[in-house]
Design a protein around this motif. Sequence first.
Motif, PDB file in Angstrom:
ATOM      1  N   GLY A  12       0.626  -1.224   0.006  1.00 30.37           N
ATOM      2  CA  GLY A  12       0.088   0.092  -0.027  1.00 30.37           C
ATOM      3  C   GLY A  12       0.913   1.255   0.051  1.00 30.37           C
ATOM      4  N   GLY A  13       1.853   1.385  -0.883  1.00 30.25           N
ATOM      5  CA  GLY A  13       2.864   2.514  -0.449  1.00 30.25           C
ATOM      6  C   GLY A  13       3.830   2.697   0.248  1.00 30.25           C
ATOM      7  N   LEU A  14       3.653   1.847   1.369  1.00 22.97           N
ATOM      8  CA  LEU A  14       4.676   1.785   2.364  1.00 22.97           C
ATOM      9  C   LEU A  14       5.641   0.616   2.370  1.00 22.97           C
ATOM     10  CD1 LEU A  14       5.009   3.458   5.007  1.00 22.97           C
ATOM     11  CD2 LEU A  14       3.825   1.621   6.299  1.00 22.97           C
ATOM     12  N   TYR A  15       6.925   0.946   2.405  1.00 25.53           N
ATOM     13  CA  TYR A  15       8.123  -0.155   2.169  1.00 25.53           C
ATOM     14  C   TYR A  15       8.762  -0.321   3.552  1.00 25.53           C
ATOM     15  CZ  TYR A  15       6.872   1.271  -2.527  1.00 25.53           C
ATOM     16  OH  TYR A  15       6.254   1.436  -3.756  1.00 25.53           O
ATOM     17  N   GLU A  16       9.093  -1.620   3.681  1.00 22.57           N
ATOM     18  CA  GLU A  16       9.817  -1.868   4.757  1.00 22.57           C
ATOM     19  C   GLU A  16      11.215  -2.124   4.319  1.00 22.57           C
ATOM     20  OE1 GLU A  16      10.147  -5.788   7.737  1.00 22.57           O
ATOM     21  OE2 GLU A  16       7.941  -5.313   6.993  1.00 22.57           O
ATOM     22  N   VAL A  17      12.128  -1.412   4.925  1.00 26.62           N
ATOM     23  CA  VAL A  17      13.584  -1.349   4.457  1.00 26.62           C
ATOM     24  C   VAL A  17      14.413  -1.897   5.576  1.00 26.62           C
ATOM     25  CG1 VAL A  17      15.229   0.098   3.494  1.00 26.62           C
ATOM     26  CG2 VAL A  17      13.067   0.385   2.760  1.00 26.62           C
ATOM     27  N   LYS A  18      15.130  -2.802   5.505  1.00 20.68           N
ATOM     28  CA  LYS A  18      16.181  -3.327   6.525  1.00 20.68           C
ATOM     29  C   LYS A  18      17.609  -2.675   6.236  1.00 20.68           C
ATOM     30  CE  LYS A  18      17.868  -7.273   8.715  1.00 20.68           C
ATOM     31  NZ  LYS A  18      17.267  -6.997   9.972  1.00 20.68           N
ATOM     32  N   CYS A  19      17.853  -1.687   7.319  1.00 18.47           N
ATOM     33  CA  CYS A  19      19.462  -1.059   7.218  1.00 18.47           C
ATOM     34  C   CYS A  19      20.244  -1.739   8.334  1.00 18.47           C
ATOM     35  CB  CYS A  19      19.229   0.517   7.174  1.00 18.47           C
ATOM     36  SG  CYS A  19      18.187   1.059   6.207  1.00 18.47           S
TER      37      CYS A  19
END
Length: 311
Positions: A12-19
């Motif tokens: 839904g336009g939200l991205y889970e990003v692992k840094c």
Amino acid sequence: MEQTGIIIKGVGGLYEVKCGSETHYCSARGKFRKKDISPLPGDLVDIELIEQSGAVKKDTIQADAVIAKILPRRNQFIRPKLANLTHLFILSSIISPVPSPIVIDKLCAVCVHKGVTPVLIFTKSDLVSAQEYAEIYIHSGFPVFVVSNESGEGVEAVKTYLQEITAAENCNIAFAGNSGVGKSSLLNRIFPQLHLETGEISQKLGRGRHTTRTAQLYPVWDTGSYVVDTPGFGAMETERYELIRKEELAECFPEFLPYLNDCYFTGCSHTVEKGCAVLEALKEGKIKSSRHESYCTMYAEAKEIKEWELK
């Protein structure tokens, strides 16, 4: 502050990003939409942290960063939407359902075309011998495994191979297999924690694991590598949306490569021509007949592809 990470999932336009050890929930800058570019699971991205403001409803997630840049992609798949795949494990059962050589060969060709290593796994070896099929793809130069989820035969060999490739480089690994081939059973044997992690993360994002066609990445063995859960990554999906030009098709069959420059005619299609080195190798048993039959079928289909379909 800017950080670099990998997109684990987008909903839904939200991205889970692992840094590294941190996870951020990101929106994407409007410039991507203007350029008709969508961030994809598997993308390496630069993100910029932002301050959250205003009240947040319970059980909702608010973006704490924005995706500022998508780094160059190794490859991209249309369906499922996924970037930077390194290995595709193609599962086929020996019985119920029986293997479809043309489907397997199309998936293998797409992998080679996109710089992905195809790995063949034949399941249900406790019921019927898989030797005939295994020999075809060993001869083609692909890694091949024969497993039984009932007896456990071959599972440890697959796990060892996965550990070896993830120790050597950061990998994004997907498993493809139609219903009934034992994909879920194999994944649960190799990654017993995968189902639990899937449930937890999906609940946080408000989606059930089997109600979305979005690819999702899960870290494995703390190696920097990921296994990709793609409920929609069936064989038919990939062959439908990933097209290969007829001029490029022969190079997607590795066992053809030693003969491609030895044909009598330039521009040989390797299907019926006299003086074709590929056909001669086929006649001598250096190329398996089922593989060449699949190539001819795919070549005929590729001739019908319109240029606009490739854009």
